[in-house]
Structure formats: C-alpha cells, structure tokens
Scaffold this motif. Structure first.
Motif: not given
Length: 319
Positions: A147, A58-59, A23, A170, A218, A165, A25, A100-102, A163
């Motif tokens: 999430y 990341y999203s 991932a 974070y 991750k 994060h 940005w 990927q999510i965050v 995924e």
C-alpha cells in the motif's frame, strides 16, 4: 455561510467546490491494469462536467491480487508515466484526481482458481462463495508495504491524493468486522486490534508521501448485513483514531443524497464534502448544471443497471 461552491483545501490540494466523483469500477483498463483511451475519456468527461475532484475506480496494489477484471493497477513503476499524462490532462481541465487503492480478499469471483485468496481468517464468503486463507503477520507486513509503495507511485504520477478503500466487504473491511475476523493475535479481537492493519497502512503511506499529501479513506458506517458484524460504534472508533493520526478526510459510504439535502447537511453538520457516483454516470455534466441554477430532478433513478453495461454507463445512454 458555507456553500457547496466554496473553494477549500485538503492538505496541499485546492478544491474548487465540495463535490467529489466517488470511486466507481469502470471495467475499462487492460488485462494488466493499464490505462485505455476509453478509460481516459471518462475522466476527461467528468472533469469537463464541473466536479471538483475525481476519485478513480479502485486500483490493485499487488500484481497477483486483482479482485475484478478491467481494474486499474498501481503495483509497479510502469504505471507512473502513463498516469502522469492522464493527471496532467485532468488538471488542465480544472479538476483534481485521486486514486483509490484496494486489496480485495474474498470479495471476488475473478480468477479464484489461479491464485491464493487472503483474508483475516480462513472462511468462505457467503456472497461470492470464495474461500480465503488466513494471512500471516509477515504477509500483513508485505501488504502494508505494498500500500505504501503504491501511494508513493500515485504521488509521482501527479495524482492529488490517495484513497484507501476500507469498505464494501474488501479485505480491510473484513479485518474490521468481527464476523469475518476471528484472529487471536494483535490483528483480531477488540476494535483497536481489528483496525490495526488500517492504522499501520495509513502510517506507512504517510511516511512515504509526506505530511501534506492528502490521504483519504472510505469506510462503511456499519455492516448492516450480519449479526456480529461491524457496528456504528466501532466504525466511529476507527474514524476517530484515524483523525487523531492525521488522516486528511474520511468518506463514509452509503446513502442517496439530493442537492437540497446536501445543502442542509453542509449547513447543519460538520460534513464538508459530498461524493456522487451513479448520478455522474448518468450525467457527467451534472455539477455544471447545478452551478448554472438548473436544479431539476437528476436522471439517475438508482436502478444499478449501469453495473452491467460497458464502462458502467447509464442504461439510458444506450437508448
């Protein structure tokens, strides 16, 4: 004997090789987190370049919590159709794509005066200078659900997996670190408690997406920053717990690996896959070059100057 070019499976995802684009940005989504032609082009370029699986930048999972500009969003259903067009294109080029999510927490300087920043405890981040307010247990439940809903949208959008994060300072890594997590409830204290939010997020996602859809995470191997931070032993506990719960794969972040080193690691350890970000920024077709037998030194010199360019491009591409 295992090779970097083996065809393998993670859940219901077939992989044509053991290389992942990690991932990164890109800072190319629009102000609400939607795709742009420039962002789509980067993923198409990577897919054409031979990498087996792409992990997106990341999203953000809630509309009001965007830690950086130009991030992709996945906070409501308006994203599904546009992402489906993109995932279909990537699949047609022979690659997988994972989102990927965050949730950022106080690892941000973006619009901090216009929104409430949540964290495991009320304190200031020494890197960003941003203050976080301790989130309540009700807010934790809201976040766990956010999430899970985001992961379901990801599945509906045609992505091959999701995924979480849990690294790089974070929110989820803040919960893991005793330096940042001073809570006295069931989300603070020992590592079982500090990891609870991650375990709950994983289980909520798994309930939404089913048993075969790949869920990755991750994780930092350790903080390496502050005395009293996350240790390798605690990080290993979290990884083992997630493995017991059934997580599909764990990406341990950190390190610079060359092709010969990766081949040696594959042969002599239980590590199965390798992620690259900056080398593929410099050479999107690097995997095709390696596959053809071209093993000359990669262009990337780990200078990190790509971080300051439009689209996070290698500075040598502008020369």
């Amino acid at each position: 004997m295992k090779t970097l070019w083996d065809k393998t499976n993670i859940g219901n995802m077939e992989l044509k090789n053991r290389f992942f684009r990690g991932a990164l940005w890109e800072d190319l989504a629009d102000e609400k987190g939607h795709m742009t032609p420039e962002l789509s082009y980067i993923y198409e370029e990577l897919a054409k370049g031979g990498v087996g699986t792409i992990i997106t930048g990341y999203s953000f999972v809630t509309r009001d919590e965007q830690p950086n500009p130009g991030m992709m969003g996945i906070y409501d259903d308006s994203f599904i159709d546009e992402y489906k067009k993109n995932t279909d294109k990537i699949h047609s080029l022979g690659a997988n794509i994972i989102m990927q999510i965050v949730y950022g927490g106080f690892m941000t300087t973006f619009n901090v005066g216009e929104r409430t920043i949540g964290g495991p405890s009320t304190m200031q981040n020494e890197v960003t200078g941003t203050w976080a307010k301790e989130i309540t247990k009700d807010e934790i439940k809201y976040l766990v659900n956010a999430y899970a809903q985001a992961a379901l949208r990801i599945k509906k959008s045609g992505f091959n997996g999701v995924e979480i994060h849990g690294g790089h300072g974070y929110l989820l890594s803040q919960f893991l670190s005793p330096y940042y997590n001073k809570r006295r409830d069931e989300y603070g204290g020992n590592i079982e408690n500090r990891g609870r939010i991650i375990f709950e997020i994983y289980e909520a996602i798994r309930e939404k997406v089913g048993k075969d859809f790949p869920i990755l995470i991750k994780l930092n191997s350790a903080d390496y920053v502050k005395e009293g931070g996350l240790t390798q032993e605690d990080s290993l506990y979290v990884a083992k717990k997630l493995a017991d719960l059934g997580i599909s794969a764990i990406e341990v972040t950190g390190g610079n690996r060359h092709l010969d080193v990766m081949e040696d690691i594959l042969k002599n350890t239980k590590i199965q896959y390798f992620t690259l970000s900056r080398p593929l920024t410099a050479e999107p077709d690097l995997i095709n070059k390696w596959c053809s037998g071209d093993k000359k030194k990669v262009k990337c010199v780990s200078c990190n100057q790509c971080y300051s360019t439009p689209g996070k491009r290698c500075i040598f591409s502008f020369s």
